[in-house]
Design an enzyme around this catalytic site. Structure first.
Site, PDB file in Angstrom:
ATOM      1  N   LYS A  95      -2.527 -23.163   6.349  1.00 22.03           N
ATOM      2  CA  LYS A  95      -1.134 -22.862   6.694  1.00 22.03           C
ATOM      3  C   LYS A  95      -0.973 -22.580   8.178  1.00 22.03           C
ATOM      4  O   LYS A  95       0.133 -22.609   8.700  1.00 22.03           O
ATOM      5  CB  LYS A  95      -0.581 -21.720   5.832  1.00 22.03           C
ATOM      6  CG  LYS A  95      -1.412 -20.470   5.764  1.00 22.03           C
ATOM      7  CD  LYS A  95      -0.872 -19.558   4.655  1.00 22.03           C
ATOM      8  CE  LYS A  95      -1.928 -18.553   4.199  1.00 22.03           C
ATOM      9  NZ  LYS A  95      -1.620 -17.938   2.920  1.00 22.03           N
ATOM     10  N   LYS A  97     -10.318 -27.603   7.276  1.00 16.69           N
ATOM     11  CA  LYS A  97      -9.704 -27.188   6.017  1.00 16.69           C
ATOM     12  C   LYS A  97      -8.181 -27.320   6.083  1.00 16.69           C
ATOM     13  O   LYS A  97      -7.591 -27.054   7.126  1.00 16.69           O
ATOM     14  CB  LYS A  97     -10.068 -25.718   5.782  1.00 16.69           C
ATOM     15  CG  LYS A  97     -10.281 -25.362   4.335  1.00 16.69           C
ATOM     16  CD  LYS A  97     -10.731 -23.914   4.226  1.00 16.69           C
ATOM     17  CE  LYS A  97      -9.845 -23.190   3.246  1.00 16.69           C
ATOM     18  NZ  LYS A  97     -10.283 -21.846   2.917  1.00 16.69           N
ATOM     19  N   LYS A 130     -11.420 -15.207  14.013  1.00 16.40           N
ATOM     20  CA  LYS A 130     -10.007 -14.841  14.182  1.00 16.40           C
ATOM     21  C   LYS A 130      -9.760 -14.154  15.511  1.00 16.40           C
ATOM     22  O   LYS A 130      -8.729 -14.351  16.146  1.00 16.40           O
ATOM     23  CB  LYS A 130      -9.551 -13.911  13.045  1.00 16.40           C
ATOM     24  CG  LYS A 130      -9.155 -14.624  11.777  1.00 16.40           C
ATOM     25  CD  LYS A 130      -8.310 -13.707  10.904  1.00 16.40           C
ATOM     26  CE  LYS A 130      -8.104 -14.302   9.520  1.00 16.40           C
ATOM     27  NZ  LYS A 130      -7.497 -13.364   8.582  1.00 16.40           N
TER      28      LYS A 130
END
Ligand code: TRP
Length: 340
Positions: free
Chosen positions: A205, A202, A118
């Site tokens: 969102k 994957k 991240k």
């Protein structure tokens, strides 16, 4: 490993209120939550404290917290059975996170791959909270002495950290088996739903392409269009026993079909063997619409009555607190606080 722990089985899981839920969340998390609620005492938390580790617009945070609640309810989580509540409503999560900050080691957190992914090269500019995220996650779980945690594959490392923290607390304070060592529940159909544009990524969102995912709020038309555009390859539908390791997109679509229809993959493969994607994709889209549209309708009905959602969440928070408070008292006494 949990063999000497004497407490009851308890399930805990959390979903972040950071954006619309998609088919991957539905198959990988929500359906599992529903299946577990009749066999275990379950807490399903909307982890707003985790969400704010990156900037969240306050009005959006509130709206998205209600949206996750509506999705839980629409998918069939029964608020009279399972406990659903926002994390921030039970302040003990934060208190226990502090104690665990003093148990967990910097070296353990430095190994967390999700933070590295991240933060990337920008880690100096990330919030301290994002770095500490997995410690708060351990606190979520252990505040209720949860033994089972339904999560995706990507959360395995955080679960290991939770076990390490539980183990070290038990050792440091000589309270063997005070905390259970929580186990991930990962298996099952739909455990990993991949992007419709890239069978190796994957469904997410945060993917910039909306065509990569089916959102729970998508209309039937949009669902049909997205499956039509879904990436496949030059071949046809496989035969039973075919190796699909070089055909990740096809593998994913078959997996989605099987998870939605609740039948074994082999049954799906046998039915569509040798057919073109021009036949399979509309069948898949129809099935997805059939399964998702009642959920979407119900979700919208809940969202039209936010007061009702808030009442359900308040009640959930009261029930969660009733479990957490006595455990927290024991923890404070164990640590040796005079005021405990
Ligand atoms: N980190 C989890 C995720 O992103 C969300 C989460 C927070 C969670 N606390 C949890 C999951 C506790 C399971 C148990 O998916």
């Amino acid at each position: 490993m949990t063999s000497d722990y004497q407490g009851p089985d308890r399930v805990f899981s959390g979903v972040q209120p950071t954006g619309a839920l998609h088919l991957g969340n539905y198959l990988g998390a929500l359906k599992k939550f529903v299946a577990l609620q009749s066999d275990y005492e379950c807490l399903y938390c909307i982890v707003d404290l985790h969400a704010i580790t990156v900037w969240q617009d306050p009005a959006q945070l509130k709206a998205q917290t209600r949206e996750i609640a509506a999705a839980y309810l629409a998918a069939g989580v029964d608020p009279d059975v399972a406990i659903i509540y926002p994390q921030s409503a039970v302040r003990e999560h934060m208190e226990l996170a502090w104690y665990f900050n003093c148990v967990a080691r910097v070296g353990w957190l430095n190994r967390m791959t999700q933070f590295k992914d991240k933060a990337g090269k920008n880690s100096e500019n990330m919030s301290v909270g994002l770095y500490d995220y997995p410690v708060l996650q351990a606190a979520d779980i252990l505040l209720y002495k949860a033994t089972q945690v339904p999560v995706g594959e990507d959360q395995k490392q955080h679960l290991e950290l939770s076990r390490d923290i539980a183990q070290k607390f038990n050792n440091d304070f000589s309270v063997p088996n005070f905390f259970p060592l929580p186990e991930p529940l990962i298996k099952g159909p739909g455990a990993r739903v991949m992007s419709l544009r890239d069978g190796l990524a994957k469904m997410s969102k945060s993917d910039p392409s909306d065509n990569s995912r089916i959102n729970l709020t998508d209309s039937a038309d949009v669902i049909v269009k997205k499956f039509k555009k879904a990436k496949t390859d030059m071949g046809v539908m496989p035969a039973p026993g075919d190796d699909l390791s070089e055909r990740p997109e096809v593998d994913n679509l078959i997996g989605i079909y099987a998870a939605l229809s609740e039948e074994p993959r082999e049954a799906v493969i046998a039915r569509f063997e040798g057919q073109g994607f021009g036949a399979f994709k509309p069948a898949l889209a129809d099935l997805a619409v059939e399964k998702l549209s009642p959920v979407t309708t119900l979700m919208n009905r809940y969202l039209a009555d936010p007061d009702e959602i808030d009442r359900i969440l308040d009640r959930g928070a009261d029930r969660a607190r009733a479990i957490a408070v006595p455990i927290m008292d024991d923890i404070r006494k164990t640590i040796g606080f005079l005021g405990a």
